[in-house]
Design a protein around this motif. Sequence first.
Motif, mmCIF file in Angstrom:
data_model
loop_
_atom_site.group_PDB
_atom_site.id
_atom_site.type_symbol
_atom_site.label_atom_id
_atom_site.label_comp_id
_atom_site.label_asym_id
_atom_site.label_seq_id
_atom_site.Cartn_x
_atom_site.Cartn_y
_atom_site.Cartn_z
ATOM 1 N N PHE A 75 0.771 -1.402 -0.044
ATOM 2 C CA PHE A 75 -0.297 -0.295 0.248
ATOM 3 C C PHE A 75 0.846 1.164 -0.137
ATOM 4 N N GLU A 76 2.071 1.126 0.612
ATOM 5 C CA GLU A 76 3.008 2.364 0.982
ATOM 6 C C GLU A 76 4.010 2.523 -0.784
ATOM 7 N N LYS A 77 3.710 1.820 -1.606
ATOM 8 C CA LYS A 77 4.562 1.965 -2.537
ATOM 9 C C LYS A 77 3.725 2.582 -3.216
ATOM 10 N N GLN A 78 2.062 1.888 -3.427
ATOM 11 C CA GLN A 78 1.171 2.642 -3.956
ATOM 12 C C GLN A 78 0.928 4.322 -3.785
ATOM 13 N N ARG A 79 1.025 4.101 -2.331
ATOM 14 C CA ARG A 79 0.863 5.544 -2.300
ATOM 15 C C ARG A 79 2.167 6.284 -3.132
ATOM 16 N N ARG A 80 2.820 5.885 -2.693
ATOM 17 C CA ARG A 80 3.912 6.861 -3.082
ATOM 18 C C ARG A 80 3.921 7.406 -4.473
ATOM 19 N N LEU A 92 -22.191 11.748 3.593
ATOM 20 C CA LEU A 92 -20.829 11.920 3.484
ATOM 21 C C LEU A 92 -20.195 11.147 4.197
ATOM 22 N N LYS A 93 -19.918 10.419 3.842
ATOM 23 C CA LYS A 93 -18.951 9.814 5.249
ATOM 24 C C LYS A 93 -16.659 8.835 4.542
ATOM 25 N N VAL A 94 -16.320 8.668 5.823
ATOM 26 C CA VAL A 94 -14.691 8.667 5.684
ATOM 27 C C VAL A 94 -14.862 7.519 5.990
ATOM 28 N N SER A 95 -14.565 6.149 5.415
ATOM 29 C CA SER A 95 -14.270 4.648 5.178
ATOM 30 C C SER A 95 -12.419 4.456 4.656
ATOM 31 N N ARG A 96 -12.599 3.449 5.530
ATOM 32 C CA ARG A 96 -10.818 3.094 5.338
ATOM 33 C C ARG A 96 -10.504 2.142 4.177
ATOM 34 N N MET A 97 -9.353 2.755 3.641
ATOM 35 C CA MET A 97 -8.729 2.871 1.986
ATOM 36 C C MET A 97 -8.470 1.463 2.213
ATOM 37 N N LYS A 98 -8.707 0.537 1.114
ATOM 38 C CA LYS A 98 -8.018 -1.220 0.877
ATOM 39 C C LYS A 98 -7.972 -1.051 -0.356
ATOM 40 N N ASP A 99 -7.064 -2.189 -0.444
ATOM 41 C CA ASP A 99 -5.882 -2.037 -1.666
ATOM 42 C C ASP A 99 -6.745 -1.782 -3.090
ATOM 43 N N MET A 100 -7.872 -2.872 -2.524
ATOM 44 C CA MET A 100 -8.427 -2.973 -3.878
ATOM 45 C C MET A 100 -8.556 -1.330 -4.829
ATOM 46 N N LEU A 101 -9.198 -1.026 -3.887
ATOM 47 C CA LEU A 101 -9.991 1.066 -4.784
ATOM 48 C C LEU A 101 -8.566 1.587 -4.628
ATOM 49 N N MET A 102 -7.243 1.634 -3.786
ATOM 50 C CA MET A 102 -6.561 2.037 -4.150
ATOM 51 C C MET A 102 -5.745 1.977 -5.548
ATOM 52 N N ASP A 103 -5.504 0.091 -6.174
ATOM 53 C CA ASP A 103 -5.337 -0.029 -7.069
ATOM 54 C C ASP A 103 -6.320 0.546 -8.095
ATOM 55 N N ALA A 104 -7.277 0.489 -8.137
ATOM 56 C CA ALA A 104 -8.109 1.503 -9.079
ATOM 57 C C ALA A 104 -7.813 2.858 -9.217
ATOM 58 N N VAL A 105 -7.423 3.728 -8.195
ATOM 59 C CA VAL A 105 -7.297 5.071 -8.706
ATOM 60 C C VAL A 105 -6.638 4.717 -8.777
ATOM 61 N N LEU A 106 -4.853 4.140 -9.109
ATOM 62 C CA LEU A 106 -3.772 4.699 -9.184
ATOM 63 C C LEU A 106 -3.795 4.721 -10.843
ATOM 64 N N ARG A 107 -4.464 3.347 -10.847
ATOM 65 C CA ARG A 107 -4.286 3.575 -12.406
ATOM 66 C C ARG A 107 -5.048 3.811 -13.672
ATOM 67 N N THR A 133 -12.440 2.173 -15.870
ATOM 68 C CA THR A 133 -11.600 2.019 -14.771
ATOM 69 C C THR A 133 -12.727 3.135 -13.979
ATOM 70 N N ILE A 134 -13.226 4.660 -14.117
ATOM 71 C CA ILE A 134 -13.812 4.825 -13.521
ATOM 72 C C ILE A 134 -15.129 4.096 -12.867
ATOM 73 N N ARG A 135 -15.537 3.109 -14.039
ATOM 74 C CA ARG A 135 -16.577 1.519 -13.403
ATOM 75 C C ARG A 135 -16.142 1.225 -12.010
ATOM 76 N N GLU A 136 -14.722 1.029 -12.418
ATOM 77 C CA GLU A 136 -14.159 0.006 -11.307
ATOM 78 C C GLU A 136 -14.001 0.573 -9.948
ATOM 79 N N VAL A 137 -13.374 1.744 -10.231
ATOM 80 C CA VAL A 137 -13.477 2.700 -8.449
ATOM 81 C C VAL A 137 -15.115 2.599 -8.144
ATOM 82 N N ASN A 147 -16.690 -0.656 -0.507
ATOM 83 C CA ASN A 147 -16.027 -1.045 0.550
ATOM 84 C C ASN A 147 -17.370 -0.351 1.690
ATOM 85 N N GLU A 148 -18.373 0.407 0.846
ATOM 86 C CA GLU A 148 -19.495 1.357 1.714
ATOM 87 C C GLU A 148 -20.559 -0.293 2.056
#
Length: 307
Positions: free
Chosen positions: A5-10, A132-147, A165-169, A176-177
């Motif tokens: 996750f940290e690698k994706q975030r960077r 309005l909602k705050v949720s914990r980030m999940k790996d699969m969502l981060m992966d789709a957003v990064l792409r 890709t928008i559909r996947e996000v 997640n929710e």
Amino acid sequence: MSEWFEKQRRELLQIIEKSTPEDGIHDTQVHGLRFIRASQLSEPVYSVYEPSLCIVAQGSKAVMLGQEVYQYNPSSYLTASIDLPITGQVIEASRETPYLSLQILFDMNQILDVIQLSGKTIQARGEVSRGLKVSRMKDMLMDAVLRLVKLVEAPEDIPLLVPSTIREVIYRIIQNESNTSLTQFAVTGSHAQRIAKVVEKLNRDFAQPLRVAELAAEARMSSSSLYHYFKEVTGMSPIQFQKHLRLQEARRLLFSRSIDAAEVAFQVGYESPSHFSREYARMFGLPPVQDVHRLRCSLIDEMMENS
């Protein structure tokens, strides 16, 4: 956060940083995707959040809806599923490590498309939840957003790859929710969808007199039910919601144009300039003229610092 996750975030951080040479909001070639940069803690910023996903790559932000505060950082994300008047403030940023984030705008048709393609059946329920909602980030969502974000650096791929890709996000958000925050507004005839129509009307006609009985009739609810469900979704009563919209628009008009405060008061729906001035000061901390003077001085100071 995991090493992956940290690698994706960077990687996400590097792309946003490269695309934002200065502070502010930066639109990208990907429709609906924008990057935000801030090199210092911000004053409260008043705006209307559109339906969107907000992710922080570095720093932290707080958003106030009514009297509720939502804070998010790289380990979490915020979703807005309906147009809401909010107060946002960057609470962790510096020149060395600026606040860097992204926002992906979407609409209900995209959400309905994802629900249909996924084969999910969403049942109408009596209860509603916050828009309005705050949720914990999940790996699969981060992966789709990064792409999706990577497509900023591959413009030739945008027409083909962005829609899927928008559909996947959106699909990852819904997963997640637990199909509540976003999908409640997609259910025909649900209380949430009726409230969404009321919110749409108030955003469009905020300067008009508010008649709760008429709004309730349009929503096919009693006045008490409208009040209850509206507050569940927005965190505010219809009158408070309208007041936020009126005062935010008034501030925008005063800051962007040479216009008298009394004239602005009438434009946004107030019958009494003195009443407008009192409510304006209660929300923004100063009467209209003094507040706008402070805003303009702050802008000049910021421009001088960056020059």
